[in-house]
Each structure stands twice: as C-alpha cells, then as structure tokens.
Design a protein around this motif. Structure first.
Motif, PDB file in Angstrom:
ATOM      1  N   PRO A 311       0.943  -1.112  -0.004  1.00 38.95           N
ATOM      2  CA  PRO A 311      -0.035   0.117   0.088  1.00 38.95           C
ATOM      3  C   PRO A 311       0.810   1.383   0.060  1.00 38.95           C
ATOM      4  CG  PRO A 311       0.142  -1.028   2.185  1.00 38.95           C
ATOM      5  CD  PRO A 311       0.875  -1.876   1.109  1.00 38.95           C
ATOM      6  N   LYS A 312       0.274   2.325  -0.299  1.00 37.74           N
ATOM      7  CA  LYS A 312       0.894   3.783  -0.190  1.00 37.74           C
ATOM      8  C   LYS A 312       1.759   3.900   1.159  1.00 37.74           C
ATOM      9  CE  LYS A 312       0.294   8.627  -1.029  1.00 37.74           C
ATOM     10  NZ  LYS A 312      -0.863   9.728  -1.172  1.00 37.74           N
ATOM     11  N   ALA A 313       2.813   4.474   1.031  1.00 35.37           N
ATOM     12  CA  ALA A 313       3.609   4.631   2.337  1.00 35.37           C
ATOM     13  C   ALA A 313       3.124   5.789   3.263  1.00 35.37           C
ATOM     14  CB  ALA A 313       5.190   4.882   1.884  1.00 35.37           C
ATOM     15  N   GLU A 314       3.179   5.313   4.411  1.00 30.77           N
ATOM     16  CA  GLU A 314       2.758   6.491   5.541  1.00 30.77           C
ATOM     17  C   GLU A 314       3.756   7.414   5.723  1.00 30.77           C
ATOM     18  OE1 GLU A 314      -0.354   6.495   7.015  1.00 30.77           O
ATOM     19  OE2 GLU A 314      -0.929   4.795   5.600  1.00 30.77           O
ATOM     20  N   PRO A 315       3.304   8.595   6.065  1.00 31.67           N
ATOM     21  CA  PRO A 315       4.370   9.518   6.582  1.00 31.67           C
ATOM     22  C   PRO A 315       4.962   9.403   8.025  1.00 31.67           C
ATOM     23  CG  PRO A 315       2.183  10.673   6.790  1.00 31.67           C
ATOM     24  CD  PRO A 315       2.002   9.129   6.078  1.00 31.67           C
ATOM     25  N   LEU A 316       6.147   9.366   7.836  1.00 31.78           N
ATOM     26  CA  LEU A 316       6.849   9.175   9.129  1.00 31.78           C
ATOM     27  C   LEU A 316       6.543  10.057  10.294  1.00 31.78           C
ATOM     28  CD1 LEU A 316       9.087   7.112   9.877  1.00 31.78           C
ATOM     29  CD2 LEU A 316      10.684   8.914  10.057  1.00 31.78           C
ATOM     30  N   SER A 317       5.986  11.078   9.903  1.00 35.51           N
ATOM     31  CA  SER A 317       5.378  12.100  11.123  1.00 35.51           C
ATOM     32  C   SER A 317       4.314  11.187  12.025  1.00 35.51           C
ATOM     33  CB  SER A 317       4.669  13.114  10.490  1.00 35.51           C
ATOM     34  OG  SER A 317       3.711  12.997   9.497  1.00 35.51           O
ATOM     35  N   SER A 318       3.609  10.270  11.309  1.00 34.84           N
ATOM     36  CA  SER A 318       2.428   9.660  11.827  1.00 34.84           C
ATOM     37  C   SER A 318       2.971   8.577  12.930  1.00 34.84           C
ATOM     38  CB  SER A 318       1.395   9.131  10.860  1.00 34.84           C
ATOM     39  OG  SER A 318       2.052   8.064  10.251  1.00 34.84           O
ATOM     40  N   ILE A 319       4.130   8.042  12.817  1.00 34.74           N
ATOM     41  CA  ILE A 319       4.810   7.038  13.783  1.00 34.74           C
ATOM     42  C   ILE A 319       4.669   7.613  15.269  1.00 34.74           C
ATOM     43  CG2 ILE A 319       7.130   7.583  13.830  1.00 34.74           C
ATOM     44  CD1 ILE A 319       7.476   4.463  13.104  1.00 34.74           C
ATOM     45  N   ALA A 320       4.527   9.117  15.365  1.00 32.29           N
ATOM     46  CA  ALA A 320       4.873   9.455  16.859  1.00 32.29           C
ATOM     47  C   ALA A 320       3.383   9.826  17.217  1.00 32.29           C
ATOM     48  CB  ALA A 320       5.095  11.007  16.513  1.00 32.29           C
ATOM     49  N   GLY A 321       2.272   9.182  16.448  1.00 28.18           N
ATOM     50  CA  GLY A 321       0.872   9.541  16.789  1.00 28.18           C
ATOM     51  C   GLY A 321       0.509  10.614  17.024  1.00 28.18           C
ATOM     52  N   SER A 322      -0.904  10.963  17.233  1.00 26.08           N
ATOM     53  CA  SER A 322      -1.347  12.387  17.309  1.00 26.08           C
ATOM     54  C   SER A 322      -1.051  13.047  18.644  1.00 26.08           C
ATOM     55  CB  SER A 322      -3.184  12.325  17.190  1.00 26.08           C
ATOM     56  OG  SER A 322      -3.245  11.576  15.961  1.00 26.08           O
ATOM     57  N   PRO A 323      -0.933  14.452  18.978  1.00 26.12           N
ATOM     58  CA  PRO A 323      -0.567  14.899  19.977  1.00 26.12           C
ATOM     59  C   PRO A 323      -1.847  14.996  21.108  1.00 26.12           C
ATOM     60  CG  PRO A 323      -0.779  16.541  18.176  1.00 26.12           C
ATOM     61  CD  PRO A 323      -0.776  15.201  17.614  1.00 26.12           C
ATOM     62  N   PRO A 324      -1.665  14.819  21.993  1.00 24.44           N
ATOM     63  CA  PRO A 324      -2.738  14.634  22.991  1.00 24.44           C
ATOM     64  C   PRO A 324      -3.421  15.862  23.194  1.00 24.44           C
ATOM     65  CG  PRO A 324      -0.609  14.615  24.264  1.00 24.44           C
ATOM     66  CD  PRO A 324      -0.163  14.729  22.790  1.00 24.44           C
ATOM     67  N   GLU A 325      -4.944  15.605  23.469  1.00 22.81           N
ATOM     68  CA  GLU A 325      -5.704  16.906  23.712  1.00 22.81           C
ATOM     69  C   GLU A 325      -5.596  17.478  25.135  1.00 22.81           C
ATOM     70  OE1 GLU A 325      -9.433  16.077  22.781  1.00 22.81           O
ATOM     71  OE2 GLU A 325      -9.388  15.517  20.599  1.00 22.81           O
ATOM     72  N   GLU A 326      -5.679  18.879  25.128  1.00 20.03           N
ATOM     73  CA  GLU A 326      -5.109  19.556  26.418  1.00 20.03           C
ATOM     74  C   GLU A 326      -6.676  19.159  27.248  1.00 20.03           C
ATOM     75  OE1 GLU A 326      -5.052  23.633  25.725  1.00 20.03           O
ATOM     76  OE2 GLU A 326      -2.842  23.624  25.284  1.00 20.03           O
ATOM     77  N   THR A 327      -6.156  18.900  28.655  1.00 18.35           N
ATOM     78  CA  THR A 327      -7.171  18.382  29.686  1.00 18.35           C
ATOM     79  C   THR A 327      -7.929  19.756  29.916  1.00 18.35           C
ATOM     80  OG1 THR A 327      -5.602  18.533  31.256  1.00 18.35           O
ATOM     81  CG2 THR A 327      -6.052  16.346  30.444  1.00 18.35           C
ATOM     82  N   PRO A 328      -9.114  19.683  30.521  1.00 18.74           N
ATOM     83  CA  PRO A 328      -9.877  20.918  31.255  1.00 18.74           C
ATOM     84  C   PRO A 328      -8.640  21.598  32.151  1.00 18.74           C
ATOM     85  CG  PRO A 328     -11.410  19.026  30.952  1.00 18.74           C
ATOM     86  CD  PRO A 328      -9.914  18.429  30.680  1.00 18.74           C
ATOM     87  N   GLU A 329      -7.966  21.017  32.975  1.00 24.15           N
ATOM     88  CA  GLU A 329      -7.224  21.687  33.909  1.00 24.15           C
ATOM     89  C   GLU A 329      -6.233  22.436  33.130  1.00 24.15           C
ATOM     90  OE1 GLU A 329      -8.193  18.330  33.901  1.00 24.15           O
ATOM     91  OE2 GLU A 329      -9.398  18.274  35.482  1.00 24.15           O
ATOM     92  N   GLN A 330      -5.493  21.779  32.153  1.00 25.20           N
ATOM     93  CA  GLN A 330      -4.509  22.440  31.378  1.00 25.20           C
ATOM     94  C   GLN A 330      -5.180  23.652  30.680  1.00 25.20           C
ATOM     95  OE1 GLN A 330      -3.107  19.216  28.808  1.00 25.20           O
ATOM     96  NE2 GLN A 330      -1.285  18.877  30.147  1.00 25.20           N
TER      97      GLN A 330
END
Length: 368
Positions: A311-330
């Motif tokens: 299949p089409k190659a994935e961008p290496l940037s995606s190997i780090a995963g998505s940045p976590p969403e900020e919590t309400p406290e943050q």
C-alpha cells in the motif's frame, strides 16, 4: 607446590574472585549468580582462605541455601565479560522527552560537528562526511520522508537514506552494514562502503524521497544502554553480545528524485529499527556549510514512490501518533495566565514612565 598454567588461572577467576553485592558475582569470566548479603568489598586471600581453593574437578555438587551451585558446577554460558569504565569524560546520554513529541532531527544522535536548526528540521555541516539521525525510527510497516537540498555550494555533497542506531555517526550513511544511502554524485547507492550504479544524480534544489518497507515479524533490535556493575571495587560495563539480526524477506528501500522513482535500491536486508539519516560534506576551502531540510510529513511536495504489492507509504510523522488533547485543567491554567485570550496579556503594572519600546526581535521560523 602451587598449581600453574591454565587450570590455576581458571580457578583464580572462578574461586578466588568472589565479589559481594546486590548485582551478583562478576569477573573477566565470572558468573552472574545470586547476590551475597555480605555487602560490597570481600576479596578473600587464597592463603588465608585455604578452603576456598578447590579444584574444578573436585568441587562439591551440593546446592547452598540460596540455590547457588558451587562454581565448578556452573554453566559457562552464564559467565559475562566486563570492561572497566573509562575515567575519561563520557558523552551525556540522551534525555528522553516525557510525553508526546514529534518526529524531528535528533540533537544527540548525530556527530557533534553537525548543526541542527532550532526547529530541528534542517541540518548544516562542514568538511568531512558525518551523520545525523531522526528521533523516531521504524521496524515494521511502509514509511516515507523527503529532504530538500537547500544549499550545497560549489563543493558540497549529500548522502541520504536510512540507518540504525549502530551506524557510525562520524562516517557517511552507508559506510557500514547498518545503513543504506543514495548519493548525489553519479546517483549511486552505497551500503557497507560499496558503491553501485543506481539512479540519477541530484543537486541543490532537488527533493529526494526515501521509502522503506519492513514486513511484519522483524525485531526492533534497538541499542540498549550497557549495565554497569562494581567488580573488585571498580565500575565495569557488562559486555554482553548483541543478538544476531536475521534477514527480513520482503524488505525494500526505494528512493525518488523530484517525484520520479529511481527503483528498488536494496531488498531482503537485516531486520532492525531504521531511522531517517543524512550525511553532508564540503571542501575545507568552502566557508559556508551544506544544508538540507527534512520533511517527515504529512504533507509532501511529491507523493511517495509506489511499490508493487504494497500500500501507499505512510508519512513518518504519523509514527509519533497524534498530539494529546489538552485536559480541562490544562486549559484553565492557560486561561489564568492569559485572561480573555489576548495574544499578549497586559503587564501587571503600568510602567513608571513612558519609554520608547525596543523593536521586537523576530523569532526563528516566524512569518514576516
């Protein structure tokens, strides 16, 4: 009459060199056994401890209360080799960032002479070939990144590709068996310092795409920090052999130039974790260094090369995963520091007297 020869030497190493401590017993050919609760130190003298000197052939076969067999009954495969820790200053180990962080160029997994930009997406180097690697690598899947030859100058050259952490950073990519590279000179490829005909040459301004295919089943074989133990009152590294890598059938490395595939460069190579890597060179007479800029995705200038059956190659940037969403406290903390969401919150107190504001210094990477 004292024994001499190989038999006596073996007994010296196995019977006269016990070391007490929480890490177990060690010698140049010593076994790592159960720890002796007697604390650190303890080197009995053979003359003052005659009962300690027993021939390997006549050693008792009993097992003590801790389950430790006499040294004459131990398996030689359980012995380890230790190397004294150098008194010279050692390089500081890389401090792993806590939490999520994107794919960038490493500030530590590189030759010290190479200069990584503040945003860690481009690198500049001068004189001899040296290497820099990215912060993230891959051992399974189909991955892609690209790099633009920003500036090479009259004498600059580049080798670009993939390498494991065992590759020598004071040498170009492809110098040893741990890396694969595509060279600007003549478009040749290099692995184990062997140059072979491959594709088109490239130059300043060109964008080189790098794709790697690693089928499932390959082991990461990451480089691990050596264990440090105390033996005879001196710190030693435990020198344990690295596992032998196996050939990974179906593995591929493919390069492209400005979106045009140059074909399969290497296939069916060893398993392991491979990192985006680059090496640069300039002649000593060239004052400015050579610079290339990396793009780990997800948006590429040219699409990744297609490989039949994959299949089409994935961008290496995606190997780090998505940045976590900020919590309400943050989010609350951000609003407390910046009420009303203003881009620049007002000062807590007005200035005592009106002064002429100094021009704001432009930050690196900021749009003009």
């Amino acid at each position: 009459m004292a024994d001499s020869g190989e038999g006596a030497r073996k007994r010296r190493l196995t019977e006269d060199d016990p070391v007490s401590g929480s890490n177990g017993n060690f010698s140049k050919r010593s076994k790592r056994g159960n720890s002796n609760p007697g604390g650190s130190g303890g080197h009995p003298n053979s003359s003052s401890n005659p009962n300690k000197k027993k021939s390997l052939d006549t050693a008792e076969t009993k097992v003590d209360s801790e389950g430790t067999k006499p040294r004459g009954e131990r398996n030689p495969d359980e012995y380890v080799r230790v190397i004294p820790v150098s008194r010279k200053p050692q390089p500081k180990p890389e401090v792993k960032q806590q939490g999520w962080h994107p794919v960038q160029l490493s500030k530590t997994d590189k030759a010290s002479q190479m200069e990584v930009s503040e945003e860690r997406m481009s690198v500049t180097s001068r004189k001899g070939y040296r290497m820099v690697r990215a912060t993230h690598g891959c051992h399974e899947g189909c991955w892609h990144f690209e790099a633009k030859m920003e500036h090479l100058g009259e004498t600059g050259h580049c080798r670009l590709g993939w390498a494991t952490q065992r590759g020598e950073v004071q040498a170009p990519v492809g110098f040893d068996k741990y890396g694969f590279s595509y060279r600007d000179i003549g478009g040749t490829k290099q692995h184990r310092a062997l140059r072979e005909e491959y594709g088109e040459s490239f130059a300043e301004g060109d964008v080189i795409g790098c794709t790697i295919i690693l089928p499932e089943g390959g082991r990461p074989l990451e480089k691990k920090p050596k264990e440090i133990v105390r033996w005879r009152g001196i710190l030693h590294y435990v020198d344990e052999p690295d596992p032998e890598p196996n050939t990974l059938p179906g593995s591929r490395v493919v390069f492209s130039k400005n979106g045009v595939s140059q074909g399969i460069a290497y296939k069916d190579f060893f398993e392991g974790t491979y990192y985006p890597s680059a090496s640069l060179y300039t002649h000593p007479d060239q004052k400015e260094g050579a610079t290339i800029a990396f793009n780990f995705g997800p948006d590429f200038k040219y699409p990744p090369a297609e490989v039949e059956g994959w299949p089409k190659a994935e961008p290496l940037s995606s190997i780090a995963g998505s940045p976590p969403e900020e919590t309400p406290e943050q989010q609350e903390k951000v609003q407390e520091k910046n009420p009303g969401g203003a881009e620049h919150p007002p000062p807590l107190e007005p200035p005592a007297a009106a002064t002429t504001a100094a021009p704001r210094q432009e930050q690196p990477g900021e749009e003009k």
